[in-house]
Write a protein that holds these residues in place. Structure first.
Motif, PDB file in Angstrom:
ATOM      1  N   ASN A   1     -34.105  11.047  12.571  1.00  0.00           N
ATOM      2  CA  ASN A   1     -33.853  11.212  13.612  1.00  0.00           C
ATOM      3  C   ASN A   1     -35.917  12.338  14.334  1.00  0.00           C
ATOM      4  O   ASN A   1     -35.627  12.576  15.024  1.00  0.00           O
ATOM      5  N   VAL A   2     -36.422  12.224  13.194  1.00  0.00           N
ATOM      6  CA  VAL A   2     -37.682  12.395  13.133  1.00  0.00           C
ATOM      7  C   VAL A   2     -38.834  11.688  14.931  1.00  0.00           C
ATOM      8  O   VAL A   2     -39.145  11.267  15.486  1.00  0.00           O
ATOM      9  N   ILE A   3     -38.079  10.395  14.248  1.00  0.00           N
ATOM     10  CA  ILE A   3     -38.781   9.365  15.290  1.00  0.00           C
ATOM     11  C   ILE A   3     -38.277   9.197  16.919  1.00  0.00           C
ATOM     12  O   ILE A   3     -38.864   9.203  17.634  1.00  0.00           O
ATOM     13  N   GLN A   4     -37.260   9.509  16.983  1.00  0.00           N
ATOM     14  CA  GLN A   4     -36.364   9.843  17.881  1.00  0.00           C
ATOM     15  C   GLN A   4     -36.434  11.048  18.273  1.00  0.00           C
ATOM     16  O   GLN A   4     -36.771  10.852  19.433  1.00  0.00           O
ATOM     17  N   GLY A   5     -36.550  12.196  18.334  1.00  0.00           N
ATOM     18  CA  GLY A   5     -37.372  13.126  18.342  1.00  0.00           C
ATOM     19  C   GLY A   5     -38.441  13.529  19.255  1.00  0.00           C
ATOM     20  O   GLY A   5     -39.067  13.285  20.173  1.00  0.00           O
ATOM     21  N   ALA A   6     -39.812  12.565  18.389  1.00  0.00           N
ATOM     22  CA  ALA A   6     -41.191  12.182  18.691  1.00  0.00           C
ATOM     23  C   ALA A   6     -41.035  11.148  20.337  1.00  0.00           C
ATOM     24  O   ALA A   6     -41.762  11.188  21.476  1.00  0.00           O
ATOM     25  N   ARG A   7     -39.877  10.157  20.091  1.00  0.00           N
ATOM     26  CA  ARG A   7     -39.388   9.870  21.473  1.00  0.00           C
ATOM     27  C   ARG A   7     -39.044   9.991  22.134  1.00  0.00           C
ATOM     28  O   ARG A   7     -39.829  10.124  24.079  1.00  0.00           O
ATOM     29  N   LEU A   8     -38.211  11.214  23.015  1.00  0.00           N
ATOM     30  CA  LEU A   8     -37.524  11.819  22.854  1.00  0.00           C
ATOM     31  C   LEU A   8     -39.069  13.094  23.781  1.00  0.00           C
ATOM     32  O   LEU A   8     -39.175  13.030  25.687  1.00  0.00           O
ATOM     33  N   ALA A   9     -40.075  13.217  23.365  1.00  0.00           N
ATOM     34  CA  ALA A   9     -41.265  14.459  23.158  1.00  0.00           C
ATOM     35  C   ALA A   9     -42.403  13.395  24.188  1.00  0.00           C
ATOM     36  O   ALA A   9     -43.169  13.995  24.832  1.00  0.00           O
ATOM     37  N   GLY A  10     -42.352  12.049  23.931  1.00  0.00           N
ATOM     38  CA  GLY A  10     -43.288  11.321  24.926  1.00  0.00           C
ATOM     39  C   GLY A  10     -44.712  11.176  24.211  1.00  0.00           C
ATOM     40  O   GLY A  10     -45.295  10.937  24.728  1.00  0.00           O
ATOM     41  N   ALA A  11     -44.092  10.878  22.619  1.00  0.00           N
ATOM     42  CA  ALA A  11     -45.873  10.366  22.059  1.00  0.00           C
ATOM     43  C   ALA A  11     -46.005   8.916  22.048  1.00  0.00           C
ATOM     44  O   ALA A  11     -44.543   8.438  22.603  1.00  0.00           O
ATOM     45  N   VAL A  12     -46.929   8.728  22.226  1.00  0.00           N
ATOM     46  CA  VAL A  12     -47.836   7.194  22.523  1.00  0.00           C
ATOM     47  C   VAL A  12     -47.205   6.294  22.056  1.00  0.00           C
ATOM     48  O   VAL A  12     -47.542   5.230  21.668  1.00  0.00           O
ATOM     49  N   ARG A  13     -47.634   6.877  20.390  1.00  0.00           N
ATOM     50  CA  ARG A  13     -47.655   5.893  19.088  1.00  0.00           C
ATOM     51  C   ARG A  13     -47.080   6.584  17.969  1.00  0.00           C
ATOM     52  O   ARG A  13     -46.980   8.030  17.863  1.00  0.00           O
ATOM     53  N   ILE A  14     -46.057   5.755  17.753  1.00  0.00           N
ATOM     54  CA  ILE A  14     -44.928   6.297  16.038  1.00  0.00           C
ATOM     55  C   ILE A  14     -45.311   5.369  15.200  1.00  0.00           C
ATOM     56  O   ILE A  14     -44.463   4.214  15.278  1.00  0.00           O
ATOM     57  N   VAL A  15     -45.569   6.266  14.091  1.00  0.00           N
ATOM     58  CA  VAL A  15     -45.968   4.968  12.849  1.00  0.00           C
ATOM     59  C   VAL A  15     -44.619   5.501  11.814  1.00  0.00           C
ATOM     60  O   VAL A  15     -45.026   6.264  11.058  1.00  0.00           O
ATOM     61  N   ALA A  16     -43.710   4.184  11.586  1.00  0.00           N
ATOM     62  CA  ALA A  16     -42.604   4.569  10.462  1.00  0.00           C
ATOM     63  C   ALA A  16     -43.329   4.222   9.210  1.00  0.00           C
ATOM     64  O   ALA A  16     -43.905   2.558   9.344  1.00  0.00           O
ATOM     65  N   VAL A  17     -43.445   5.100   8.398  1.00  0.00           N
ATOM     66  CA  VAL A  17     -44.128   4.228   6.867  1.00  0.00           C
ATOM     67  C   VAL A  17     -42.361   4.735   5.763  1.00  0.00           C
ATOM     68  O   VAL A  17     -41.794   5.742   5.753  1.00  0.00           O
ATOM     69  N   ASP A  18     -42.052   3.120   5.301  1.00  0.00           N
ATOM     70  CA  ASP A  18     -40.836   2.981   4.271  1.00  0.00           C
ATOM     71  C   ASP A  18     -41.739   1.581   3.379  1.00  0.00           C
ATOM     72  O   ASP A  18     -41.847   1.008   4.173  1.00  0.00           O
TER      73      ASP A  18
END
Length: 349
Positions: A189-206
């Motif tokens: 949900n953080v990832i899709q929140g960042a997408r909704l906010a218009g973040a240009v790069r979203i790096v996920a780590v797991d």
């Protein structure tokens, strides 16, 4: 009445619970679906201290069964998503639009349930792993009837926490860079929140490579199995780093991987006595470490907003529901959640 209880030693699914009628300003809800959040498991393993015996669950949706005196915003038959915030609505914090800071919302749990004449506590002012629960009216937020109940349930915690942390607390802006450590229910949900906010790069780590597909589906532009490669993707660091696991060493890494003027937002829940360290000198580059309770949300506003984003196709909810389980299969759902096999396991009644 069926429900999941924790007595301090083990969890059990029982069928002899009772719940009282709603009083003034309260609503009784017939639960249809409830997400299994790691906060529920944290009560069981002792990470979150809580009085027992307790009826577990806090991420639920259902149908209004009855209302107490003075309740006008919902009526029997309405579909509602449940918030955990039993805020008073009258204190200075509520008046400022900060219901997560209302002291009444953080108080000792009520005991609307009984079993064999003995009272049981209510977890997070909610208790959604039960056929019927009683909540304060402010916690019952109407949602459109065309939203599937398992999806509507997830709005009340995971979505409010993750998306809310991005939009309300961090206030990510268009063109920012975002690092998300941990891609469970909150992390997605953080990832899709960042997408909704218009973040240009979203790096996920797991650490689990099997989570890459879901992370990218929700909006991640990059996926790593450790933080070691973050600087290759973001040489100067991230504008925002969200720690969604609850491990103190990852808190330190979130701070270290920030760009100048960056901010680390702490969403994971470590043990209550856990302490984290960081280089004080790095703070003089205008870095910030932000706590975040429940996505700094205003549930009556935000749940309705997220419901409409879902209906417009912008917010993913159905994709969060990896599997549904009848409440009797709670142990299997808990094991799948503990092993990271699901984004969200959802119990159904």
């Amino acid at each position: 009445m069926r429900g999941v209880i924790f007595d301090g030693k083990r969890t059990r699914v029982v069928d002899d619970l009772e719940v009282r009628d709603p009083g003034p300003g309260e609503v009784r809800v017939a639960i249809a679906a409830a997400g299994l959040c790691h906060s529920d498991l944290s009560v069981v393993d002792g990470t979150i201290p809580f009085p027992v015996p307790v009826v577990l669950g806090h991420e639920g949706a259902g149908t209004v069964e009855s209302v107490g005196a003075g309740v006008t915003h919902v009526r029997p038959g309405d579909h509602v998503s449940l918030s955990t915030l039993a805020n008073c609505g009258a204190c200075a914090q509520c008046d400022r639009g900060r219901p997560t800071m209302c002291r009444a919302a953080i108080g000792m749990p009520r005991q609307p349930f009984t079993r064999g004449g003995r009272p049981l506590h209510q977890f997070a002012s909610n208790s959604a792993f039960v056929e019927r629960t009683v909540v304060k009216a402010v916690q019952a937020v109407p949602v459109p009837a065309d939203i599937p109940m398992p999806s509507a349930a997830l709005i009340g915690c995971g979505v409010l926490t993750g998306v809310g942390a991005v939009l309300n607390r961090a206030r990510v802006e268009h063109g920012d860079t975002v690092l998300v450590i941990g891609t469970g229910g909150v992390g997605l949900n953080v990832i899709q929140g960042a997408r909704l906010a218009g973040a240009v790069r979203i790096v996920a780590v797991d650490a689990n490579p099997a989570k890459e597909t879901a992370a990218r589906r929700f909006g991640a532009t990059d996926f790593l199995t450790s933080t070691r490669g973050v600087r290759d993707l973001l040489p100067t660091g991230a504008d925002h780093a969200f720690e969604c696991v609850g491990r103190v060493e990852l808190v330190r890494e979130a701070v270290d991987l920030l760009d100048r003027h960056g901010q680390a937002i702490l969403l994971g829940v470590p043990p209550t006595a856990a302490e984290a360290s960081f280089l004080v000198s790095s703070m003089y580059l205008d870095k910030s470490i932000l706590g975040c309770r429940y996505g700094s949300s205003r549930p009556q506003r935000d749940i309705a907003r997220y419901a409409e984003l879902y209906r417009s196709g912008l917010l993913l909810l159905d994709e969060l529901v990896t599997a549904t389980y009848p409440v009797e299969d709670f142990e299997k759902a808990a094991e799948d959640a503990h092993q990271g096999r699901v984004a969200r396991a959802v119990l159904t009644f």
